[in-house]
Design a protein around this motif. Structure first.
Motif, PDB file in Angstrom:
ATOM      1  N   TYR A 179      29.258 -54.446 -32.037  1.00  0.00           N
ATOM      2  CA  TYR A 179      29.317 -52.991 -32.157  1.00  0.00           C
ATOM      3  C   TYR A 179      29.870 -52.396 -30.879  1.00  0.00           C
ATOM      4  O   TYR A 179      29.368 -52.669 -29.804  1.00  0.00           O
ATOM      5  CB  TYR A 179      27.925 -52.410 -32.393  1.00  0.00           C
ATOM      6  CG  TYR A 179      27.206 -53.001 -33.570  1.00  0.00           C
ATOM      7  CD1 TYR A 179      27.634 -52.733 -34.861  1.00  0.00           C
ATOM      8  CD2 TYR A 179      26.112 -53.831 -33.397  1.00  0.00           C
ATOM      9  CE1 TYR A 179      26.978 -53.283 -35.952  1.00  0.00           C
ATOM     10  CE2 TYR A 179      25.454 -54.381 -34.476  1.00  0.00           C
ATOM     11  CZ  TYR A 179      25.887 -54.102 -35.750  1.00  0.00           C
ATOM     12  OH  TYR A 179      25.240 -54.643 -36.817  1.00  0.00           O
TER      13      TYR A 179
ATOM     14  N   ARG B  12      21.534 -44.226 -35.109  1.00  0.00           N
ATOM     15  CA  ARG B  12      20.450 -43.593 -35.872  1.00  0.00           C
ATOM     16  C   ARG B  12      19.615 -44.584 -36.671  1.00  0.00           C
ATOM     17  O   ARG B  12      18.616 -44.219 -37.264  1.00  0.00           O
ATOM     18  CB  ARG B  12      21.036 -42.538 -36.800  1.00  0.00           C
ATOM     19  CG  ARG B  12      21.715 -41.395 -36.072  1.00  0.00           C
ATOM     20  CD  ARG B  12      22.149 -40.288 -37.009  1.00  0.00           C
ATOM     21  NE  ARG B  12      23.075 -40.725 -38.045  1.00  0.00           N
ATOM     22  CZ  ARG B  12      24.399 -40.768 -37.923  1.00  0.00           C
ATOM     23  NH1 ARG B  12      24.972 -40.413 -36.797  1.00  0.00           N
ATOM     24  NH2 ARG B  12      25.163 -41.161 -38.930  1.00  0.00           N
ATOM     25  N   GLN B  13      20.030 -45.839 -36.715  1.00  0.00           N
ATOM     26  CA  GLN B  13      19.325 -46.836 -37.514  1.00  0.00           C
ATOM     27  C   GLN B  13      18.175 -47.435 -36.715  1.00  0.00           C
ATOM     28  O   GLN B  13      18.372 -47.953 -35.620  1.00  0.00           O
ATOM     29  CB  GLN B  13      20.287 -47.935 -37.963  1.00  0.00           C
ATOM     30  CG  GLN B  13      21.326 -47.440 -38.928  1.00  0.00           C
ATOM     31  CD  GLN B  13      22.169 -48.565 -39.482  1.00  0.00           C
ATOM     32  OE1 GLN B  13      21.848 -49.736 -39.331  1.00  0.00           O
ATOM     33  NE2 GLN B  13      23.246 -48.213 -40.154  1.00  0.00           N
ATOM     34  N   THR B  14      16.988 -47.366 -37.282  1.00  0.00           N
ATOM     35  CA  THR B  14      15.816 -47.914 -36.591  1.00  0.00           C
ATOM     36  C   THR B  14      15.647 -49.405 -36.844  1.00  0.00           C
ATOM     37  O   THR B  14      14.871 -50.056 -36.156  1.00  0.00           O
ATOM     38  CB  THR B  14      14.540 -47.182 -37.043  1.00  0.00           C
ATOM     39  OG1 THR B  14      14.396 -47.326 -38.459  1.00  0.00           O
ATOM     40  CG2 THR B  14      14.600 -45.705 -36.678  1.00  0.00           C
ATOM     41  N   THR B  15      16.364 -49.954 -37.805  1.00  0.00           N
ATOM     42  CA  THR B  15      16.220 -51.377 -38.129  1.00  0.00           C
ATOM     43  C   THR B  15      17.047 -52.268 -37.223  1.00  0.00           C
ATOM     44  O   THR B  15      16.884 -53.481 -37.256  1.00  0.00           O
ATOM     45  CB  THR B  15      16.618 -51.645 -39.593  1.00  0.00           C
ATOM     46  OG1 THR B  15      17.970 -51.209 -39.778  1.00  0.00           O
ATOM     47  CG2 THR B  15      15.706 -50.921 -40.550  1.00  0.00           C
ATOM     48  N   HIS B  16      17.949 -51.683 -36.432  1.00  0.00           N
ATOM     49  CA  HIS B  16      18.809 -52.472 -35.555  1.00  0.00           C
ATOM     50  C   HIS B  16      18.448 -52.234 -34.102  1.00  0.00           C
ATOM     51  O   HIS B  16      18.286 -51.112 -33.669  1.00  0.00           O
ATOM     52  CB  HIS B  16      20.285 -52.093 -35.734  1.00  0.00           C
ATOM     53  CG  HIS B  16      20.900 -52.644 -36.967  1.00  0.00           C
ATOM     54  ND1 HIS B  16      21.415 -53.911 -37.036  1.00  0.00           N
ATOM     55  CD2 HIS B  16      21.099 -52.094 -38.177  1.00  0.00           C
ATOM     56  CE1 HIS B  16      21.899 -54.122 -38.245  1.00  0.00           C
ATOM     57  NE2 HIS B  16      21.716 -53.036 -38.955  1.00  0.00           N
ATOM     58  N   ASN B  17      18.346 -53.315 -33.362  1.00  0.00           N
ATOM     59  CA  ASN B  17      18.279 -53.253 -31.905  1.00  0.00           C
ATOM     60  C   ASN B  17      19.581 -53.883 -31.434  1.00  0.00           C
ATOM     61  O   ASN B  17      19.678 -55.106 -31.280  1.00  0.00           O
ATOM     62  CB  ASN B  17      17.061 -54.005 -31.381  1.00  0.00           C
ATOM     63  CG  ASN B  17      16.913 -53.896 -29.885  1.00  0.00           C
ATOM     64  OD1 ASN B  17      17.898 -53.791 -29.157  1.00  0.00           O
ATOM     65  ND2 ASN B  17      15.685 -53.929 -29.418  1.00  0.00           N
TER      66      ASN B  17
ATOM     67  N   LEU C 241      31.204 -45.229 -42.885  1.00  0.00           N
ATOM     68  CA  LEU C 241      30.270 -44.895 -41.816  1.00  0.00           C
ATOM     69  C   LEU C 241      30.926 -45.063 -40.441  1.00  0.00           C
ATOM     70  O   LEU C 241      31.604 -46.058 -40.198  1.00  0.00           O
ATOM     71  CB  LEU C 241      29.039 -45.812 -41.865  1.00  0.00           C
ATOM     72  CG  LEU C 241      28.052 -45.590 -42.995  1.00  0.00           C
ATOM     73  CD1 LEU C 241      26.974 -46.671 -42.966  1.00  0.00           C
ATOM     74  CD2 LEU C 241      27.424 -44.213 -42.883  1.00  0.00           C
TER      75      LEU C 241
ATOM     76  N   ALA D 124      26.653 -44.054 -36.546  1.00  0.00           N
ATOM     77  CA  ALA D 124      25.563 -44.250 -37.509  1.00  0.00           C
ATOM     78  C   ALA D 124      24.614 -45.347 -37.045  1.00  0.00           C
ATOM     79  O   ALA D 124      23.422 -45.321 -37.348  1.00  0.00           O
ATOM     80  CB  ALA D 124      26.127 -44.587 -38.888  1.00  0.00           C
ATOM     81  N   MET D 125      25.123 -46.310 -36.275  1.00  0.00           N
ATOM     82  CA  MET D 125      24.286 -47.397 -35.772  1.00  0.00           C
ATOM     83  C   MET D 125      23.214 -46.872 -34.824  1.00  0.00           C
ATOM     84  O   MET D 125      22.100 -47.396 -34.770  1.00  0.00           O
ATOM     85  CB  MET D 125      25.152 -48.441 -35.062  1.00  0.00           C
ATOM     86  CG  MET D 125      24.389 -49.652 -34.606  1.00  0.00           C
ATOM     87  SD  MET D 125      23.487 -50.530 -35.905  1.00  0.00           S
ATOM     88  CE  MET D 125      24.809 -51.153 -36.887  1.00  0.00           C
TER      89      MET D 125
END
Length: 81
Positions: free
Chosen positions: A23, A45-50, A38, A42-43
């Motif tokens: 990324y 704002r995603q809580t599933t990705h660190n 996207l 957008a990455m």
């Protein structure tokens, strides 16, 4: 899903290659995926990705020869070393 698929592939396959992983969060308007509209932002704002941890994991796997990085997304100029 990508890292989960990578984990499964490493168990089932003799060789695993990555294409398109990584990324560039400094280019927030760039496309996140090839298959949708996207933006890279957008990455954030995603809580599933660190993203930092995922990048560290992928860089380690490439460095150790466990996977091959076909497109340079994991070891790119904007990734931390």
């Amino acid at each position: 899903m990508g890292v989960s698929a990578l984990n499964l592939a490493s168990l089932l396959c003799d060789e695993v290659s990555l294409a398109g992983f990584g990324y560039n969060l400094s280019q927030q308007g760039a496309p996140l995926h090839y298959f949708d509209q996207l933006p890279m932002s957008a990455m954030l704002r995603q809580t599933t990705h660190n993203v930092d941890r995922e990048t560290q994991l992928l860089q380690k796997l490439v460095r150790e020869g466990a996977v091959t990085d076909l497109t340079g997304g994991v070891h790119c100029s904007f990734c931390p070393s």
